[in-house]
Design an enzyme around this catalytic site. Structure first.
Site, PDB file in Angstrom:
ATOM      1  CG  HIS A 185      -1.718  -1.053   1.585  1.00 25.17           C
ATOM      2  ND1 HIS A 185      -1.269  -2.201   2.166  1.00 25.17           N
ATOM      3  CD2 HIS A 185      -3.057  -1.211   1.433  1.00 25.17           C
ATOM      4  CE1 HIS A 185      -2.287  -3.035   2.343  1.00 25.17           C
ATOM      5  NE2 HIS A 185      -3.389  -2.454   1.910  1.00 25.17           N
TER       6      HIS A 185
ATOM      7  CG  ASP B 270       1.838  -0.959   3.309  1.00 23.71           C
ATOM      8  OD1 ASP B 270       1.029  -0.631   4.191  1.00 23.71           O
ATOM      9  OD2 ASP B 270       1.592  -1.790   2.404  1.00 23.71           O
TER      10      ASP B 270
HETATM   11  C1  XUL Z   1      -7.528  -6.381   4.293  1.00 22.16           C
HETATM   12  C2  XUL Z   1      -6.733  -6.834   3.147  1.00 22.16           C
HETATM   13  C3  XUL Z   1      -5.863  -5.808   2.520  1.00 22.16           C
HETATM   14  C4  XUL Z   1      -5.795  -5.890   1.041  1.00 22.16           C
HETATM   15  C5  XUL Z   1      -5.063  -4.752   0.393  1.00 22.16           C
HETATM   16  O1  XUL Z   1      -8.280  -7.370   4.866  1.00 22.16           O
HETATM   17  O2  XUL Z   1      -6.762  -7.980   2.766  1.00 22.16           O
HETATM   18  O3  XUL Z   1      -4.595  -5.898   3.081  1.00 22.16           O
HETATM   19  O4  XUL Z   1      -5.202  -7.077   0.634  1.00 22.16           O
HETATM   20  O5  XUL Z   1      -5.536  -3.528   0.775  1.00 22.16           O
END
Ligand code: XUL
Ligand code: CO
Length: 437
Positions: free
Chosen positions: A99, A102
């Site tokens: 993300h 992150d």
């Molecule tokens: C949340 C989840 C996230 C997504 C990406 O449950 O799975 O980490 O994979 O935003």
């Protein structure tokens, strides 16, 4: 600078090995089903769980002992990038995923935040030049910051919609710059807690508008990665809009977005939705929408997203069965959206947990390939549905039957005979294939 000094490159040592820092089943070069295991499995490391998370939970502070803990702010962000490439290389993981939030800390304005991101993205870009590791996907975190309290694209506040759009715009530019194979949309806080304050129709329309804008912008800048939506039924909101594969498909079709998206299916999200992982994969597969996988597992005794490393061989086998039947994952991969338990706080656990997950999927791949080669389920299924291969059944599936002809048939056919579905016997055969691995 070395972060994981005590760990060497993880090697395949075979099933008899007792070395915890070795693969017992994952042999990247071994050919299974016409491709190497590395090509079939396309493992990816989730940046957030592996490098950003600190092990905190609602009851206690972080526990993770990490070699980068001594740093803060941008120095911390840079140290994590250095450590991340060391871990990818040592594990032999071909992909990673992150993300935006992150990888770099937020500044006090969006401009400052983007400047922080630019520094780290260019560092990642440099590492990628001298490494074979590629970006499986990136995404925007539009759920942690308090501004997203009511959601992002489905927020009741249009200023938040605009902010989220700016964030995804930057995310798509990042995806293009780093050659990301995919771009993921997980709903975050796109959902609702109570209808008493919710305009359901406007929120869903806005979500579709937002996704269409993303499609348009990707086209405009020439980003050709695969767009993925990741369904989840609940958490953080009571009712997440992208509830499961079927709901997400119906949403995409209703708004004419289905040709631009595939699904990123997560095992723990499937079980939270009251489905098996393989149900979600099958639903996507038969609709041509299986894009990628978030590989993890939930705890059947807990009702939330525990994101554990996948070690359940039934689940990995049935998942790989769907993936092989799909002809692979294309540009997708198996992303370990999984975190070590709070009590597994040593840096070595980052390797041991990924080795466990990679070996579990390698067993799943090999077992599924043998099941497919021997047509174990195909033959059983063909036999079970054989009444549709001739006679009245063939008339039904080939469109020659109607209610009148079927009534005539039923009136003349007073003795219906069913046959056993034999599910216990099939489970025993599955066990045989698993043990014979
Ligand atoms: C949340 C989840 C996230 C997504 C990406 O449950 O799975 O980490 O994979 O935003
Ligand atoms: Co996920």
């Amino acid at each position: 600078m070395t972060y994981f000094e005590s760990v060497n490159k993880i090697q395949f040592e075979g099933a008899a090995s007792k070395n915890p820092f070795a693969f017992k089943h994952y042999n990247p070069e071994e050919v299974v089903g016409g491709k190497t295991m590395e090509e079939q499995l396309r493992f990816s490391i989730a940046y957030w769980h592996t490098f950003t998370a600190d092990g905190s939970d609602p009851f206690g502070a972080g526990t993770m002992q990490r070699p980068w803990n001594k740093y803060s702010e941008m120095d911390l962000a840079k140290a994590r990038v250095e450590a991340s490439f060391e871990l990818y290389e040592k594990l032999g993981a071909p992909f990673f995923a992150f993300h935006d939030r992150d990888i770099a800390p937020e500044g006090s304005t969006l401009k400052e935040t983007n400047e922080n991101l630019d520094v780290i993205i260019s560092m990642i870009q440099d590492y990628m030049k001298t490494s074979n590791v590629k970006l499986l996907w990136n995404t925007a975190n539009m759920f942690t910051n308090p501004r997203f309290v009511h959601g992002a694209a489905t927020s009741s506040n249009a200023d938040v919609f605009a902010y989220a759009a700016a964030q995804v715009k930057k995310g798509l530019e990042t995806a293009k710059l780093l050659g990301s194979e995919n771009y993921v949309f997980w709903g975050g806080r796109e959902g609702y807690d109570t209808l008493l304050n919710t305009d359901l129709k406007l929120e869903l329309d806005n979500l579709a508008r937002f996704l269409q804008m993303a499609v348009d912008y990707a086209k405009e800048i020439g980003y050709d990665g695969q767009f993925l939506i990741e369904p989840k039924p609940k958490e953080p909101t009571t009712h997440q809009y992208d509830t499961d594969a079927a709901t997400t498909l119906s949403f995409l079709r209703q708004y004419g977005l289905d040709s631009h998206f595939k699904l990123n299916l997560e095992a723990n999200h499937a079980t939270l939705a009251g489905h098996t992982f393989e149900h979600e994969l099958r639903t996507a597969r038969i609709n041509g929408m299986l894009g990628s996988v978030d590989a993890n597992q939930g705890d059947p005794l807990l009702g939330w997203d525990t994101d554990e490393f996948p070690t359940d061989l039934y689940s990995t086998t049935l998942a790989m069965y769907e993936i092989l039947q799909n002809g692979g994952l294309g540009r997708g991969g198996l992303n370990f959206d999984a975190k070590v338990r709070r009590a597994s706080f040593e840096a070595d656990d980052l390797f041991l947990s990924h080795i466990a997950g990679m070996d579990a999927f390698a067993v799943g791949l090999k077992t599924a390939q043998r099941l497919i080669e021997d047509k174990v389920f195909e033959n059983a299924i063909a036999d079970r549905y054989s009444s549709y291969a001739s006679g009245i059944g063939l008339d039904i599936v080939e469109g020659r039957a109607d209610f009148r002809s079927l009534e005539k048939y039923a009136l003349e056919n007073s003795k219906i005979q069913n046959r056993s579905g034999r599910q216990e016997a099939l489970k025993a055969v599955l066990n045989q294939y698993l043990i014979g691995n």
